[in-house]
Design a protein around this motif. Structure first.
Motif, short mmCIF file in Angstrom:
data_model
loop_
_atom_site.label_atom_id
_atom_site.label_comp_id
_atom_site.label_asym_id
_atom_site.label_seq_id
_atom_site.Cartn_x
_atom_site.Cartn_y
_atom_site.Cartn_z
N UNK A 117 0.91 -1.18 -0.09
CA UNK A 117 -0.22 -0.03 0.02
C UNK A 117 0.83 1.21 -0.07
N UNK A 118 1.91 1.27 -0.52
CA UNK A 118 2.89 2.41 -0.42
C UNK A 118 2.52 3.61 -1.26
N UNK A 119 1.65 2.99 -2.16
CA UNK A 119 1.37 4.54 -3.02
C UNK A 119 -0.33 4.72 -2.66
N UNK A 120 -0.84 4.37 -1.69
CA UNK A 120 -2.23 4.50 -1.49
C UNK A 120 -2.57 5.81 -0.91
N UNK A 121 -1.75 6.22 0.05
CA UNK A 121 -2.03 7.52 0.60
C UNK A 121 -1.59 8.47 -0.23
N UNK A 122 -2.38 9.84 -0.31
CA UNK A 122 -1.76 10.91 -1.03
C UNK A 122 -0.62 11.57 -0.17
N UNK A 123 -0.06 12.45 -1.18
CA UNK A 123 0.98 13.09 -0.59
C UNK A 123 0.68 14.08 0.92
N UNK A 124 1.53 14.11 1.62
CA UNK A 124 1.21 15.27 2.68
C UNK A 124 2.30 16.27 2.48
N UNK A 125 2.07 17.23 3.18
CA UNK A 125 2.63 18.59 2.90
C UNK A 125 4.40 18.53 2.54
N UNK A 126 4.84 18.03 3.62
CA UNK A 126 6.28 17.91 3.26
C UNK A 126 6.81 17.17 1.89
N UNK A 127 6.14 16.23 1.71
CA UNK A 127 6.40 15.27 0.58
C UNK A 127 6.01 16.03 -0.77
N UNK A 128 4.86 16.85 -0.59
CA UNK A 128 4.52 17.65 -1.80
C UNK A 128 5.51 18.73 -2.29
N UNK A 129 5.97 19.18 -1.18
CA UNK A 129 7.01 20.23 -1.26
C UNK A 129 8.52 19.85 -1.99
N UNK A 130 8.69 18.55 -1.74
CA UNK A 130 9.75 17.89 -2.35
C UNK A 130 9.28 17.51 -3.86
N UNK A 131 8.05 17.28 -4.10
CA UNK A 131 7.65 16.96 -5.47
C UNK A 131 7.68 18.11 -6.35
N UNK A 132 7.20 19.32 -5.84
CA UNK A 132 7.12 20.61 -6.27
C UNK A 132 8.73 20.99 -6.82
N UNK A 133 9.78 20.82 -5.92
CA UNK A 133 10.81 21.26 -6.09
C UNK A 133 11.52 20.35 -7.32
N UNK A 134 11.39 19.03 -7.31
CA UNK A 134 11.65 18.13 -8.05
C UNK A 134 11.17 18.22 -9.57
N UNK A 135 10.16 18.71 -9.54
CA UNK A 135 9.30 19.13 -10.75
C UNK A 135 10.05 20.43 -11.46
N UNK A 136 10.16 21.22 -10.60
CA UNK A 136 11.05 22.53 -10.79
C UNK A 136 12.35 22.23 -11.48
N UNK A 137 13.03 21.15 -10.74
CA UNK A 137 14.44 20.77 -10.96
C UNK A 137 14.59 20.20 -12.48
N UNK A 138 13.56 19.53 -12.82
CA UNK A 138 13.75 18.75 -14.23
C UNK A 138 12.94 19.69 -15.27
N UNK A 139 12.45 20.63 -14.86
CA UNK A 139 11.99 21.71 -15.81
C UNK A 139 13.16 23.04 -15.92
N UNK A 140 14.39 22.85 -15.11
CA UNK A 140 15.04 23.83 -15.48
C UNK A 140 15.55 24.84 -14.60
N UNK A 141 14.89 24.56 -13.36
CA UNK A 141 15.06 25.62 -12.39
C UNK A 141 16.11 25.35 -11.52
N UNK A 142 17.38 25.81 -11.69
CA UNK A 142 18.43 25.29 -11.09
C UNK A 142 18.66 25.49 -9.73
N UNK A 143 17.88 26.65 -9.21
CA UNK A 143 17.80 27.15 -7.94
C UNK A 143 16.89 26.41 -7.02
#
Length: 906
Positions: A117-143
């Motif tokens: 059931x690893x993927x059952x729960x929705x992301x909580x806040x701190x996880x979502x912040x990591x995903x936001x910044x990961x998305x920005x990283x692969x989209x070219x935002x180096x900072x």
């Protein structure tokens, strides 16, 4: 999307194998388990180092650059080995079948708590912040990695998995951390068996595998699993440096530096293992004459390696404006305390705060048994050193630790029990006595330093340690395993020769005598209940245990604390229905518009793909049940959220209709409210709103009819990384996220430039690029403008105007006034235009409400300009497409049910 994780795992395993074979070519000097663990650790280290290096290049973090970098590593290493003439030789020392079976059973048992059931729960806040910044990283935002309050490892690892297909779901994002946690448990086996014997390693992994903190942190997108893996490997490599041959030792020192640096690139917590490592390094220099001189080049190389890796991130991290404005204040005032009650400042007695968390993450019987096992081994060491004083010290610990937990007022130095405390005196005495008693035993001192440094730091120097206290448990587990191993020998001693020649005595109960069955049964009960507790709290997903508590309780669980702490909760199952919201209403583009919610912004920003969140009469209101971090609803000026979300009557009174309920598990849900007067024709009875069940296929690609729009649902997980929002990051370059670039300059002399714009039209979702579009009467247009201040100062009375206007004939709607920079995706506070410094860029979010009585078929321009709010005079446009005018035209908007304009202006 599991294939993206497997592809990433294959890449880092390949890199780890290349590094292990090159750096540790004498395979017969390591055993098979050690080799596997080191290979995985080097692979994860490569993921962090390569990710950081690629992020600094123009190519960034993407699947192509990651593959090229990994194979370039193999090529460079291969060429280097060829030139040096070295190659791997021998075979790792084998382990017997019983050892492999024990190891496999322990790791498999641990996996049962971390993978289902690893993927059952929705992301909580701190996880979502990591995903936001990961998305920005692969989209070219180096900072993106610098706009963070800790190391970049969690972002980089997530970004690499994400970049494989540019798609990610909860399970795929969490798998690298679950595997890192399992690898860390295997590394703990290596450390335990290397320092104290084979059984200690296995028992330690079993004990830690049952620990609720280490279950939870193996089920979230967070740094803890990486810190555990890298820290444990750094301890092991330092131990090998202390004990190995002269020609082999320097290699282990460099590995120690690498793993410690990667741990620190994950989080500052990794620094807490440094004293144990330093002890081992110095112990080698003291024990072996000439080793300091002989290893001087390895020492210099290790220091250089660690310094380069850490400086490459932490220097720009500290110099980044976000560190000075946000991170430093957070670390000092929130994490360290920065005042701490009426008494002000450290030292504290933070153990009571941590105990409430620990008792909920773990069965109370697990904690009690762990404490007794550790107390037993510590008492044994104290009494062996000081036969009389040892018992007195043991008694002090037996009385002192419960007092620190349950009677903090006894130690308070102020009227505020959470202020200064003299508990540090007792804590220091309990920490130092076992260290002094057995200071010649390298293994004991190593584990004890691994324990007491984080224990003293988080119990007395940090006001609110929260879950960071989990760093004490690896060493605690090894100490408890030492007693466990002794008990197992006492319960089932090996047969020995008896009184007569050839006679073998029958196995007895050893030192425990008749108490052996009682002890054995008690330990089995504790293990069984702890496993059941962990499964019910973290793995099962029929009930959101944390958010349903105290209505639900694990049978026979004991909670000695009346109230639970208000923060510090990770890894507990919860799913309300945000994927449906994001995939259908906002993220999929079928609904559009802005919203407000009682869920924290990081979560909603991820699942709506950065849709604007405005608390002032938004189009939608999403009210989730039992949210963890409550937010105010429809009250943008509120400083904090009330204990409960507004009742339905209050939302109806604010002008909203109950449109839909998104449910999961029949208990958790999101109530969808829509502002009255918008899209009313397809809704008939708002008192009996339809409901959908997110569990019925909306997250797995199964098509289902959308009861709101009458169309097929949009699978949220199939959405690519979106470069058009930077949730969780300051808008340091607003022009990056606009749809249409412009270069309009305002002022008689250059004062302000409009760099671009983007708008969300609710009837159609995201549009731009100068296209005509239709909006319905009563719709809400969200317009984002990217402004840049130029060299000349802006007049103090200058403000922005945005008109929906048939120029010179009729202004249908407008949004005039100061700038409205969004805070991440949330509509922010107004800002005076003249406050912009020269060269400063800012994003300005404007909201335009289309009147409900707007005439269908009519067409209007969106006009933007700058005016003096006292005189009404507009600044001229001196450069750009509308040069010579006193406004710029962005696009044409047609009121729905009419024909879009073709070839003529309105």
């Amino acid at each position: 999307m599991i294939l993206s994780f497997l592809a990433w795992l294959a890449l880092i395993a390949f890199a780890g194998t290349v590094l292990a074979e090159a750096w540790l070519p004498w395979r017969d000097r390591t055993d098979a388990l050690e080799r596997i663990v080191l290979t995985l650790g080097l692979g994860y280290a490569w993921a962090v180092v390569a990710g950081m290096a690629l992020n600094a290049t123009p190519w960034g973090v993407n699947v192509g650059s990651l593959i090229v970098a990994t194979f370039a590593l193999a090529l460079v290493v291969g060429v280097g080995q060829r030139i040096r003439g070295g190659k791997a030789c021998g075979r790792p020392r084998p382990l017997d079948r019983r050892t492999w079976l024990a190891i496999a059973l322990v790791i498999a048992f641990a996996a049962l708590f971390r993978l289902p059931n690893l993927g059952w729960s929705e992301f909580q806040g701190d996880e979502a912040l990591v995903l936001h910044k990961a998305a920005a990283t692969i989209d070219g935002r180096h900072d993106a990695i610098y706009v963070h309050k800790k190391g970049p490892a969690e972002i980089l690892v997530t970004a690499e998995v994400y970049a494989i297909t540019r798609r990610i779901d909860e399970g795929t994002a969490r798998l690298p951390f679950a595997v890192a946690m399992l690898a860390g448990l295997a590394a703990l086996i290596v450390v335990g068996r290397g320092l104290f014997g084979p059984k200690v390693g296995v028992w330690a992994a079993l004990i830690l595998g049952l620990n609720g903190f280490f279950i939870a942190f193996g089920r979230v997108v967070q740094y803890q699993a990486l810190v555990f893996l890298f820290g444990t490997l750094a301890i092991w490599c330092a131990w090998r440096y202390r004990k190995d041959q002269a020609d082999d030792a320097p290699r282990w020192l460099l590995l120690t530096a690498l793993f410690l640096a990667c741990g620190l690139l994950s989080h500052y917590d990794a620094a807490l293992v440094a004293p144990a490592i330093l002890w081992l390094v110095v112990a080698r220099w003291r024990a072996e004459r000439g080793s300091l001189r002989r290893d001087r080049w390895a020492i210099a190389a290790s220091i250089l390696l660690g310094a380069v890796l850490l400086a490459s991130f932490y220097v720009p991290f500290v110099l980044h404006p976000y560190f000075r404005s946000t991170t430093l204040k957070y670390l000092v005032e929130v994490r360290m305390g920065g005042g701490g009650g009426d008494g002000g400042g450290a030292p504290y007695d933070a153990l009571p705060k941590w105990a409430g968390l620990a008792n909920f993450y773990n069965s109370a019987y697990y904690l009690l048994a762990l404490g007794l096992l550790v107390a037993a081994v510590v008492t044994k060491r104290l009494v062996a050193r000081w036969p009389r004083a040892g018992w007195a010290l043991a008694a002090l610990g037996a009385a002192g630790v419960p007092a620190l937990l349950l009677r903090p007022q006894w130690f308070a130095l102020t009227t505020d029990v959470e202020g200064r405390s003299w508990a540090i005196v007792l804590v220091a005495a309990l920490a130092l006595a076992p260290l002094i008693a057995v200071w010649r035993d390298d293994a004991w001192v190593t584990v004890w330093l691994w324990l007491i440094v984080p224990f003293v730091f988080y119990s007395t120097l940090v006001e609110s340690p929260r879950t960071h206290f989990h760093t004490v448990f690896p060493a605690l587990s090894i100490l408890a395993a030492m007693t466990f191993s002794t008990l197992s020998r006492s319960l089932y001693p090996a047969p020995r020769i008896g009184g007569g020649v050839g006679e073998r005595s029958s196995p007895g109960a050893g030192a425990l005598g008749r108490w052996a069955p009682v002890v054995a049964v008690a330990l089995c009960v504790v293990v069984a209940h702890s496993g059941y507790y962990g499964a019910q709290v973290f793995v099962q997903h029929e009930v959101s245990y944390k958010r349903s508590w105290p209505a639900v309780r694990v049978p026979m669980a004991w909670y000695p604390f009346d109230d639970l702490p208000g923060s510090g909760w990770f890894g507990f199952p919860y799913r309300a229905g945000w994927k449906y919201i994001g995939g259908t209403l906002l993220g999929g583009g079928s609904g559009g518009g802005d919203y407000d919610s009682n869920e924290e912004p990081a979560v909603t920003a991820w699942y709506t793909r950065g849709a604007p969140r405005c608390g002032d009469q938004p189009k939608y209101v999403f009210v989730a049940t039992r949210v963890q971090d409550r937010q105010p609803v429809l009250d943008p000026d509120a400083d904090e959220a009330p204990d409960e979300p507004p009742p339905a009557e209050a939302i109806i009174a604010a002008g909203y209709k109950h449109k839909l309920d998104v449910r999961t598990n029949g208990e958790d849900s999101v109530a969808v409210w829509e502002r009255r007067g918008v899209d009313d024709e397809h809704l008939t009875n708002f008192d009996l709103a339809p409901s959908v069940n997110q569990d019925a296929g909306y997250t797995s690609g199964t098509e289902g009819m959308n009861p709101i729009h009458g169309s097929y649902t949009y699978d949220f997980d199939l959405q690519d990384s979106d470069p058009h929002y930077d949730a969780g990051l300051p808008f340091d370059n607003p022009a990056r996220i606009v749809d249409e670039a412009r270069d309009d300059v305002f002022g008689s002399v250059p004062m302000l430039a409009l760099r671009g714009w983007r708008y969300v039209a609710p009837s159609r979702g995201d549009v731009g690029m100068g296209r005509e579009d239709a909006v319905a009467p009563g719709d809400r247009i969200i317009l984002s403008l990217a402004w840049a201040a130029l060299d000349q100062p802006i007049p103090p009375n200058a403000q922005v105007f945005v008109h929906l206007e048939r120029e010179g004939v009729q202004t249908l709607a407008q949004s005039d006034g100061p700038l409205h920079p969004p805070a991440e995706t949330v509509c922010g506070k107004p800002r005076v235009l003249s406050s912009l410094a020269a060269g400063e860029e800012v994003l300005d979010r404007r909201v335009i409400d289309v009147p409900a009585d707007a005439k269908p078929g009519s067409a209007y321009y969106i006009l933007v300009g700058i005016y003096d709010y006292e005189t009404g005079e507009r600044l001229p446009v001196i450069a750009g497409l509308d040069k010579g005018q006193n406004r710029v035209r962005l696009t044409i908007v047609t009121i729905a049910n009419g024909s879009p304009l073709e070839g003529h202006a309105p």
